[in-house]
Structures are given as structure tokens and as C-alpha cells.
Design an enzyme around this catalytic site. Structure first.
Site: not given
Length: 142
Positions: A30, A44-46, A77
């Protein structure tokens, strides 16, 4: 200082690769933030379907001082962030403030002894952090 920071990141990258840990280095999150390391990786974060509890972040600062706050907005996150530093004996006030902001300090074993016993109980060594990430990967099914 900039070269020392990149050198530390390069060494960490090598260590993570040798330990077969999944990660992304310098991926953009971000607000164009670039956390030093995301585990298990930016893909995986997205992925909003990937559970946040399996996401980990490690910021890297050769000296923490007041710069540790730079890791706070780097990955929305991830509530509990980790910061590795080579700085010995950071004040109890500073480490308490880190704890209040959900930042766990990670230091090499040799530097950990420069902290008070109280601080040492809350600080991870790099080996501890690697085991923590491996355990998280196993729980996530990797």
C-alpha cells in the site's frame, strides 16, 4: 550507512534462501511502501483470500534508533511486524514503545546479550525468527 543496510538485506536474503523460506524482498504494498521482506511472498499478501495470520513482515535497519517507526505503515495487512537490527542495547523505553506498536525486535544471538534480561525475553534471535517463519509456513500448508 546505505551500503551497510543493503549488505544486511543481502545477507538476510541469502540466509532465507539457504533455509528454503518463501519470501519477497522489496515488494510494493500500500501507498508504494516497500517492506524489506514479506513472508511467504507478495503474491500471498495481495491475495485477499490468503489468511492474514500467515503473513509476516521483517524490516531491516542496521541501527534502529527512531527509524524503527518506518516499518509501521509498510504492510497494512500485517498487524505484528518484526524488525531486525544490529544495534546493541536499545533502551528499555524504546523497546517498550516498539512493543506497544506491535513491533518485535530481532537481533543476532551475539547482540542479544547486550539487552537487559527483561528485554531479552521479548527479543527474538535471527534463528528464532527463522523457526517462527518455518512454523508459520507449515501451518499455512507449505
Amino acid at each position: 550507512k546505505s551500503r551497510a543496510g543493503y549488505s544486511l538485506e543481502n545477507h538476510l536474503e541469502y540466509i532465507f534462501q539457504e533455509n528454503e523460506i518463501l519470501f519477497s524482498r522489496g515488494a510494493i504494498t500500500e501507498r508504494r511502501s516497500k517492506p524489506d521482506f514479506l513472508f511467504p511472498g507478495i503474491e500471498y499478501y495481495k491475495d485477499s483470500a490468503f489468511e492474514e495470520k500467515y503473513l509476516k513482515m521483517l524490516g531491516s535497519k542496521t541501527s534502529a534508533k527512531d527509524r524503527w517507526r518506518q516499518v509501521l505503515p509498510e504492510a497494512d495487512r500485517i498487524k505484528n511486524k518484526h524488525l531486525i537490527t544490529l544495534e546493541p542495547s536499545i533502551s528499555l523505553t524504546q523497546t517498550n514503545e516498539m512493543k506497544e506498536h506491535n513491533v518485535t525486535l530481532v537481533v543476532p544471538e551475539a547482540i542479544r546479550s547486550t539487552y537487559t534480561e527483561t528485554q531479552q525475553s521479548e527479543i527474538l534471535t535471527l534463528s528464532d525468527f527463522i523457526e517462527f517463519v518455518k512454523e508459520t509456513e507449515a501451518l499455512a500448508g507449505f
